[in-house]
Motif scaffolding. Structure first.
Motif, PDB file in Angstrom:
ATOM      1  N   MET A 170      -5.118  -3.530  -9.163  1.00  0.00           N
ATOM      2  CA  MET A 170      -6.055  -4.756  -9.694  1.00  0.00           C
ATOM      3  C   MET A 170      -5.975  -5.830  -9.760  1.00  0.00           C
ATOM      4  SD  MET A 170      -9.065  -2.121 -11.271  1.00  0.00           S
ATOM      5  CE  MET A 170      -9.462  -1.031  -9.880  1.00  0.00           C
TER       6      MET A 170
ATOM      7  N   GLY B 165     -12.390   2.475  -7.596  1.00  0.00           N
ATOM      8  CA  GLY B 165     -12.577   0.816  -6.721  1.00  0.00           C
ATOM      9  C   GLY B 165     -12.977   1.967  -5.503  1.00  0.00           C
TER      10      GLY B 165
ATOM     11  N   PHE C 238      -8.329   4.192 -11.661  1.00  0.00           N
ATOM     12  CA  PHE C 238      -8.391   3.204 -10.495  1.00  0.00           C
ATOM     13  C   PHE C 238      -9.012   2.626  -9.260  1.00  0.00           C
ATOM     14  CE2 PHE C 238      -5.927   1.822 -14.701  1.00  0.00           C
ATOM     15  CZ  PHE C 238      -6.613   1.274 -15.412  1.00  0.00           C
ATOM     16  N   ALA C 239      -8.263   3.492  -8.358  1.00  0.00           N
ATOM     17  CA  ALA C 239      -7.693   3.712  -6.758  1.00  0.00           C
ATOM     18  C   ALA C 239      -9.230   4.429  -6.721  1.00  0.00           C
ATOM     19  CB  ALA C 239      -6.633   4.499  -6.034  1.00  0.00           C
TER      20      ALA C 239
ATOM     21  N   ALA D  23      -2.441  -0.763 -10.325  1.00  0.00           N
ATOM     22  CA  ALA D  23      -3.042   0.208  -9.523  1.00  0.00           C
ATOM     23  C   ALA D  23      -3.568  -1.392  -8.183  1.00  0.00           C
ATOM     24  CB  ALA D  23      -4.612   0.247 -10.024  1.00  0.00           C
TER      25      ALA D  23
ATOM     26  N   ALA E  55      -2.898   5.493 -12.126  1.00  0.00           N
ATOM     27  CA  ALA E  55      -3.308   4.915 -10.876  1.00  0.00           C
ATOM     28  C   ALA E  55      -4.411   4.910  -9.865  1.00  0.00           C
ATOM     29  CB  ALA E  55      -2.132   3.823 -10.112  1.00  0.00           C
TER      30      ALA E  55
ATOM     31  N   CYS F 191     -11.081  -5.660  -6.892  1.00  0.00           N
ATOM     32  CA  CYS F 191     -11.832  -5.423  -7.919  1.00  0.00           C
ATOM     33  C   CYS F 191     -10.806  -6.999  -9.179  1.00  0.00           C
ATOM     34  CB  CYS F 191     -11.510  -4.048  -7.849  1.00  0.00           C
ATOM     35  SG  CYS F 191     -12.662  -3.131  -7.032  1.00  0.00           S
TER      36      CYS F 191
ATOM     37  N   ALA G  53      -4.094  -1.063 -15.087  1.00  0.00           N
ATOM     38  CA  ALA G  53      -5.197  -1.737 -13.916  1.00  0.00           C
ATOM     39  C   ALA G  53      -4.405  -2.778 -12.474  1.00  0.00           C
ATOM     40  CB  ALA G  53      -5.857  -2.486 -13.792  1.00  0.00           C
TER      41      ALA G  53
ATOM     42  N   SER H 136     -11.863  -2.953  -1.988  1.00  0.00           N
ATOM     43  CA  SER H 136     -10.636  -2.728  -1.620  1.00  0.00           C
ATOM     44  C   SER H 136     -10.300  -3.045  -3.305  1.00  0.00           C
ATOM     45  CB  SER H 136     -10.114  -3.504  -1.015  1.00  0.00           C
ATOM     46  OG  SER H 136     -10.420  -4.626  -0.932  1.00  0.00           O
ATOM     47  N   LEU H 137      -9.269  -2.763  -3.095  1.00  0.00           N
ATOM     48  CA  LEU H 137      -8.457  -2.730  -4.933  1.00  0.00           C
ATOM     49  C   LEU H 137      -8.332  -3.847  -5.491  1.00  0.00           C
ATOM     50  CD1 LEU H 137      -6.150   0.589  -5.382  1.00  0.00           C
ATOM     51  CD2 LEU H 137      -8.800   0.321  -6.374  1.00  0.00           C
ATOM     52  N   GLN H 138      -7.680  -5.171  -4.321  1.00  0.00           N
ATOM     53  CA  GLN H 138      -7.119  -6.423  -4.615  1.00  0.00           C
ATOM     54  C   GLN H 138      -8.317  -7.214  -4.372  1.00  0.00           C
ATOM     55  OE1 GLN H 138      -6.699  -5.091  -1.491  1.00  0.00           O
ATOM     56  NE2 GLN H 138      -7.021  -6.172  -0.194  1.00  0.00           N
TER      57      GLN H 138
END
Ligand SMILES: [Mg+2]
Length: 228
Positions: free
Chosen positions: A187, A158, A154-155, A185, A151, A168, A182, A164-166
């Motif tokens: 996403m 971003g 992936f972070a 993390a 994770a 992506c 993903a 921000s991850l949400q």
């Protein structure tokens, strides 16, 4: 709302098997006298079988295939070095790769690549496809010292694109390393299935499923409420 789209490279943007087939034909032609009894067709099919869609290191594949066909084992290193240097000359993207990325970019999205692999090898392929100019960030596991599905990788991606991850969306072909990674993390995800079924022994697919790369555009536009 989706503000960044991040992609896996092999078998997502890069037609890895098509590229490899083309390279193998070239390499076979240059080394055929030392590869043993195999015809090109036999050599190619055995190579793809041993390669397991890229999950077996070529440092294992070359000695095995030379042995199988009674080739000159002393050239395994040479073939490997040749592969590392010249495979990228045969790199080809999947249909609509460039248009898809350009369209997403024209709509103001940040774009990135997260790939597991060797820095030099992957960079050569990224550049050969012109992806270095089409995306905002490329993260390669060797250089980052982290591998998908971690994770933290992936972070980091971003953060690299400043989203921000949400917000992506990650697109990849590997259910575990790409999609579940993903998701873990934070996403959103879309699995590009490449003719395969989601594995029965994995956690359920948390996101969308795509057949072709260009479907990403519609998916993103729908999520952003863009009228077409
Ligand atoms: Mg892949």
């Amino acid at each position: 709302m989706i503000a960044a789209v991040l992609f896996d490279l092999d078998d997502t943007l890069l037609d890895r098997t098509g590229s490899l087939r083309s390279f193998l034909e070239d390499q076979y032609g240059r080394f055929s006298a030392r590869l043993g009894s195999a015809s090109f067709q036999q050599w190619q099919e055995r190579f793809l079988e041993l390669d397991q869609r890229g999950y077996v290191p070529k440092s294992e594949v070359y000695p095995k295939i030379l042995k199988a066909f009674g080739g000159d084992l002393s050239i395994a290193e040479l073939l490997l070095a040749d592969y590392s240097e010249r495979c990228c000359e045969h790199a080809r993207g999947f249909p609509h790769m460039r248009e898809t990325l350009e369209q997403l970019r024209s709509e103001g999205l940040q774009l990135g690549i997260i790939t597991n692999g060797w820095t030099l090898f992957q960079t050569r392929h990224i550049n050969a496809l012109g992806l270095d100019e089409l995306v905002d960030a490329c993260l390669i596991s060797e250089a980052e010292q982290l591998r998908k599905p971690d994770a933290r990788l992936f972070a980091r991606a971003g953060a690299r694109v400043g989203v921000s991850l949400q917000d992506c969306l990650f697109i990849g072909d590997n259910p575990v390393a790409d999609i579940l990674g993903a998701q873990g993390a934070g996403m959103q995800t879309a699995w590009i299935r490449r003719g395969l079924d989601w594995p029965a022994d994995a956690a359920p697919n948390p996101g969308d499923t795509l057949q072709e790369l260009h479907e990403v555009v519609e998916l993103v536009q729908d999520s952003r409420g863009v009228s077409r």
